[in-house]
Design a protein around this motif. Structure first.
Motif, PDB file in Angstrom:
ATOM      1  N   THR A   2      36.486  47.932  40.677  1.00  0.00           N
ATOM      2  CA  THR A   2      35.921  46.604  40.504  1.00  0.00           C
ATOM      3  C   THR A   2      36.696  45.822  39.470  1.00  0.00           C
ATOM      4  OG1 THR A   2      34.395  47.388  38.824  1.00  0.00           O
ATOM      5  CG2 THR A   2      33.615  47.450  41.097  1.00  0.00           C
ATOM      6  N   LYS A   3      36.457  44.549  39.462  1.00  0.00           N
ATOM      7  CA  LYS A   3      37.189  43.655  38.572  1.00  0.00           C
ATOM      8  C   LYS A   3      36.705  43.747  37.121  1.00  0.00           C
ATOM      9  CE  LYS A   3      37.837  39.701  40.500  1.00  0.00           C
ATOM     10  NZ  LYS A   3      37.751  38.314  40.930  1.00  0.00           N
ATOM     11  N   ALA A   4      35.467  44.074  36.903  1.00  0.00           N
ATOM     12  CA  ALA A   4      34.854  44.000  35.573  1.00  0.00           C
ATOM     13  C   ALA A   4      35.552  44.818  34.484  1.00  0.00           C
ATOM     14  CB  ALA A   4      33.382  44.370  35.660  1.00  0.00           C
ATOM     15  N   PRO A   5      35.873  46.085  34.691  1.00  0.00           N
ATOM     16  CA  PRO A   5      36.497  46.825  33.582  1.00  0.00           C
ATOM     17  C   PRO A   5      37.851  46.259  33.174  1.00  0.00           C
ATOM     18  CG  PRO A   5      35.821  48.344  35.319  1.00  0.00           C
ATOM     19  CD  PRO A   5      35.614  46.961  35.829  1.00  0.00           C
ATOM     20  N   PHE A   6      38.622  45.807  34.157  1.00  0.00           N
ATOM     21  CA  PHE A   6      39.935  45.269  33.847  1.00  0.00           C
ATOM     22  C   PHE A   6      39.828  43.943  33.093  1.00  0.00           C
ATOM     23  CE2 PHE A   6      40.969  47.943  37.538  1.00  0.00           C
ATOM     24  CZ  PHE A   6      41.957  48.723  36.978  1.00  0.00           C
ATOM     25  N   VAL A   7      38.924  43.083  33.540  1.00  0.00           N
ATOM     26  CA  VAL A   7      38.761  41.776  32.894  1.00  0.00           C
ATOM     27  C   VAL A   7      38.221  41.947  31.477  1.00  0.00           C
ATOM     28  CG1 VAL A   7      37.520  39.589  33.011  1.00  0.00           C
ATOM     29  CG2 VAL A   7      38.499  40.567  35.088  1.00  0.00           C
ATOM     30  N   ALA A   8      37.258  42.824  31.305  1.00  0.00           N
ATOM     31  CA  ALA A   8      36.680  43.046  29.974  1.00  0.00           C
ATOM     32  C   ALA A   8      37.711  43.630  29.017  1.00  0.00           C
ATOM     33  CB  ALA A   8      35.463  43.965  30.084  1.00  0.00           C
ATOM     34  N   MET A   9      38.492  44.586  29.506  1.00  0.00           N
ATOM     35  CA  MET A   9      39.517  45.196  28.659  1.00  0.00           C
ATOM     36  C   MET A   9      40.588  44.181  28.292  1.00  0.00           C
ATOM     37  SD  MET A   9      40.603  47.929  27.252  1.00  0.00           S
ATOM     38  CE  MET A   9      41.793  49.209  27.148  1.00  0.00           C
ATOM     39  N   ALA A  51      48.254  41.803  28.977  1.00  0.00           N
ATOM     40  CA  ALA A  51      48.997  41.442  30.186  1.00  0.00           C
ATOM     41  C   ALA A  51      49.200  42.658  31.086  1.00  0.00           C
ATOM     42  CB  ALA A  51      50.333  40.824  29.802  1.00  0.00           C
ATOM     43  N   LEU A  52      49.484  43.813  30.506  1.00  0.00           N
ATOM     44  CA  LEU A  52      49.684  45.019  31.302  1.00  0.00           C
ATOM     45  C   LEU A  52      48.396  45.467  31.980  1.00  0.00           C
ATOM     46  CD1 LEU A  52      52.122  47.057  29.051  1.00  0.00           C
ATOM     47  CD2 LEU A  52      52.626  45.885  31.201  1.00  0.00           C
ATOM     48  N   VAL A  53      47.262  45.247  31.345  1.00  0.00           N
ATOM     49  CA  VAL A  53      45.982  45.559  31.984  1.00  0.00           C
ATOM     50  C   VAL A  53      45.787  44.668  33.206  1.00  0.00           C
ATOM     51  CG1 VAL A  53      43.471  45.430  31.692  1.00  0.00           C
ATOM     52  CG2 VAL A  53      44.868  46.500  29.932  1.00  0.00           C
ATOM     53  N   LEU A  54      46.141  43.396  33.090  1.00  0.00           N
ATOM     54  CA  LEU A  54      46.022  42.499  34.245  1.00  0.00           C
ATOM     55  C   LEU A  54      46.977  42.901  35.363  1.00  0.00           C
ATOM     56  CD1 LEU A  54      45.571  39.032  32.515  1.00  0.00           C
ATOM     57  CD2 LEU A  54      43.850  40.436  33.667  1.00  0.00           C
ATOM     58  N   VAL A  55      48.172  43.342  35.012  1.00  0.00           N
ATOM     59  CA  VAL A  55      49.114  43.822  36.030  1.00  0.00           C
ATOM     60  C   VAL A  55      48.552  45.067  36.712  1.00  0.00           C
ATOM     61  CG1 VAL A  55      51.386  44.883  36.342  1.00  0.00           C
ATOM     62  CG2 VAL A  55      51.154  42.812  34.971  1.00  0.00           C
ATOM     63  N   THR A  56      47.941  45.944  35.940  1.00  0.00           N
ATOM     64  CA  THR A  56      47.326  47.142  36.515  1.00  0.00           C
ATOM     65  C   THR A  56      46.215  46.758  37.476  1.00  0.00           C
ATOM     66  OG1 THR A  56      47.828  48.384  34.515  1.00  0.00           O
ATOM     67  CG2 THR A  56      46.145  49.309  35.968  1.00  0.00           C
ATOM     68  N   TRP A  57      45.405  45.774  37.106  1.00  0.00           N
ATOM     69  CA  TRP A  57      44.332  45.309  37.977  1.00  0.00           C
ATOM     70  C   TRP A  57      44.900  44.734  39.276  1.00  0.00           C
ATOM     71  CZ3 TRP A  57      43.030  39.868  38.625  1.00  0.00           C
ATOM     72  CH2 TRP A  57      41.953  39.674  39.497  1.00  0.00           C
ATOM     73  N   ALA A  58      45.966  43.952  39.175  1.00  0.00           N
ATOM     74  CA  ALA A  58      46.571  43.361  40.371  1.00  0.00           C
ATOM     75  C   ALA A  58      47.150  44.450  41.280  1.00  0.00           C
ATOM     76  CB  ALA A  58      47.649  42.364  39.962  1.00  0.00           C
ATOM     77  N   ARG A  59      47.781  45.435  40.676  1.00  0.00           N
ATOM     78  CA  ARG A  59      48.368  46.518  41.479  1.00  0.00           C
ATOM     79  C   ARG A  59      47.292  47.410  42.074  1.00  0.00           C
ATOM     80  NH1 ARG A  59      53.949  48.115  40.739  1.00  0.00           N
ATOM     81  NH2 ARG A  59      53.150  50.153  41.346  1.00  0.00           N
ATOM     82  N   ASP A  60      46.171  47.554  41.401  1.00  0.00           N
ATOM     83  CA  ASP A  60      45.088  48.386  41.914  1.00  0.00           C
ATOM     84  C   ASP A  60      44.429  47.737  43.122  1.00  0.00           C
ATOM     85  OD1 ASP A  60      43.288  50.728  41.616  1.00  0.00           O
ATOM     86  OD2 ASP A  60      41.789  49.149  41.338  1.00  0.00           O
TER      87      ASP A  60
END
Length: 66
Positions: A2-9, A51-60
């Motif tokens: 889900t989007k929530a953990p990545f956005v919160a982090m 920024a790397l967390v957002l990249v991880t979210w996009a790749r996931d």
């Protein structure tokens, strides 16, 4: 995932980066020059982590190949 953990982090680390940037400015104005570089480096590191967390979210979000 889900989007929530990545956005919160990402938001938390960006907020920490902003707080540390503000602290670096306050340290510089108070005359603690010896600490400014370390705090600024850590602030930039938090922005990069965000920024790397957002990249991880996009790749996931992409489909996984077997």
């Amino acid at each position: 995932m889900t989007k929530a953990p990545f956005v919160a982090m990402s938001a938390a680390t960006a907020a920490l980066g902003t707080a540390l940037g503000s602290l670096a400015l306050q340290l510089r104005s108070a005359g603690y020059e010896q600490y400014v570089e370390s705090v600024t480096t850590f602030s930039v590191l938090m922005y990069i982590t965000s920024a790397l967390v957002l990249v991880t979210w996009a790749r996931d979000g992409r489909p996984h190949a077997n």
